[in-house]
Structure formats: structure tokens, C-alpha cells
Scaffold this active site. Structure first.
Site, PDB file in Angstrom:
ATOM      1  N   ALA A  81       0.821  -1.216   0.000  1.00 31.10           N
ATOM      2  CA  ALA A  81       0.000   0.000   0.000  1.00 31.10           C
ATOM      3  C   ALA A  81       0.853   1.263   0.000  1.00 31.10           C
ATOM      4  O   ALA A  81       0.493   2.256  -0.631  1.00 31.10           O
ATOM      5  CB  ALA A  81      -0.926   0.001   1.209  1.00 31.10           C
ATOM      6  N   GLU A  82       1.965   1.231   0.702  1.00 34.92           N
ATOM      7  CA  GLU A  82       2.795   2.429   0.839  1.00 34.92           C
ATOM      8  C   GLU A  82       3.605   2.748  -0.412  1.00 34.92           C
ATOM      9  O   GLU A  82       3.633   3.881  -0.856  1.00 34.92           O
ATOM     10  CB  GLU A  82       3.736   2.291   2.034  1.00 34.92           C
ATOM     11  CG  GLU A  82       3.053   2.377   3.382  1.00 34.92           C
ATOM     12  CD  GLU A  82       2.545   3.769   3.719  1.00 34.92           C
ATOM     13  OE1 GLU A  82       3.008   4.763   3.124  1.00 34.92           O
ATOM     14  OE2 GLU A  82       1.676   3.879   4.591  1.00 34.92           O
ATOM     15  N   SER A  83       4.325   1.746  -0.937  1.00 33.55           N
ATOM     16  CA  SER A  83       5.276   2.034  -2.017  1.00 33.55           C
ATOM     17  C   SER A  83       5.184   1.084  -3.197  1.00 33.55           C
ATOM     18  O   SER A  83       5.942   1.243  -4.151  1.00 33.55           O
ATOM     19  CB  SER A  83       6.698   1.961  -1.477  1.00 33.55           C
ATOM     20  OG  SER A  83       7.020   0.613  -1.148  1.00 33.55           O
TER      21      SER A  83
END
Length: 186
Positions: A81-83
Site C-alpha cells: 500500500a505504501e510504495s
């Protein structure tokens, strides 16, 4: 003559000679030729340092998850989800690397956020801290995920997932990834 032709002639004398464009532009004929551009091959004795993509991000995630007692699927879901597993990711707000650590958070956990191993280790330790902080709540996992995105102060203030659209979407995405990673569908 088009207004850009003199500029083209100045930049590319070979075109001027090849097409004989200078015949109608006498004032350009007497200009000196630009110096030749010499291109040197790279020096073989000089090392070029480029960012290195970790050979196996999933191995780093599994190692950090085991070390800190967090399910690997949970850490993998946060990284996705982040990167989207990009070690060079940089958010507009300044979050760095695979787990998108803010510089202050990375410093708090003694990590260089640009080094994938340290980024994942610090991000996993931070996630473990959030899981422990919210474990006593019925929706503890959602609170930990929301706190990873919006900060624990916001989760505490709103007594759960803050009403921010970005955070609510983030929590849903991470939970969706978590379900897929746990089932082995991703």
C-alpha cells in the site's frame, strides 16, 4: 522564412549546408562554426554508485516480521500500500522508501530510510509498536493501520480511524491486501 529557421541553422550547420538554406540568409553565412563537441567514453576506473534494489524484498520483509513478531502478510500489505515495493519511493509529504517512513520516524528507530533493510526493519518495529498500542480494542488492527497512515495522535483523537478520506481508503486497501496475502492469492 519561418522564424525558427535561423535558430535551426545556428544549431545545426550540417542541415544548413545539406539543404543550402544559407543562400537566402547572407548575414548568417559569415558566422563562425560552433566548436566540435568531443564525447569521451566513461572512465573504466571510476565506480558509478546507483541505488541498489534489494535482491529479495520479500526475504527482507519475512526476516523483519519474524524478528519483531508481526505477521509477514501484515508487513507485506503495508509495503504494498505504501510504495508498491519500490525502495526509491518518495511521497509528496517526504516519506521515504518501501515502508514510506517519515525522516523523524526513521530517526526515532535509528534507521536510514534510504537503506531497504533498515527501512523495512524500522517500519516493522513501528508497526509492532502500533499493534501493541491498539491490541486491546476490538478493531485494533484497523486502528494500527490507520495510525501508520495518519499517526497515532489522530487515531487517539478520533478514538478509531480518523474521518479522513485518504486514511479510510488506506485502511480498506491494506485490509484487502492482507486478505489476499494471507490466502496466498497475491
Amino acid at each position: 522564412m519561418k522564424p525558427w529557421v535561423p535558430a535551426l541553422i545556428l544549431c545545426c550547420p550540417a542541415i544548413a549546408g545539406e539543404f543550402n538554406i544559407l543562400s537566402g540568409v547572407d548575414f548568417l553565412r559569415d558566422l563562425p562554426q560552433p566548436p566540435a563537441i568531443v564525447i569521451h567514453p566513461p572512465d573504466q576506473n571510476v565506480a558509478v554508485l546507483a541505488p541498489q534494489f534489494p535482491k529479495d524484498v520479500h526475504a527482507l520483509i519475512r526476516a523483519a516480521a519474524q524478528k519483531h513478531g508481526v505477521p509477514a502478510a501484515f508487513v507485506t500489505s503495508i509495503v504494498k500500500a505504501e510504495s508498491n515495493f519500490d525502495p526509491n519511493a518518495l511521497s509528496p509529504k517526504g516519506a521515504i522508501g518501501l515502508m514510506q517512513l517519515m525522516p523523524e520516524t526513521a530517526q526515532q528507530f535509528g534507521a536510514d530510510p534510504h537503506v531497504p533493510e533498515q527501512n523495512i526493519d524500522a517500519g516493522t518495529r513501528y508497526l509492532r509498536w502500533l499493534i501493541k498500542k491498539y491490541h486491546r480494542y476490538r478493531n485494533g488492527s484497523s486502528r494500527a493501520i490507520a495510525a501508520y497512515n495518519a499517526g497515532p495522535g489522530m487515531v487517539d483523537r478520533y478514538r478509531g480511524t480518523p474521518p479522513f478520506r485518504e486514511t479510510r481508503i488506506y485502511v480498506a486497501r491494506v485490509l484487502g491486501f492482507l486478505k489476499k496475502f494471507e490466502s496466498g492469492r497475491m
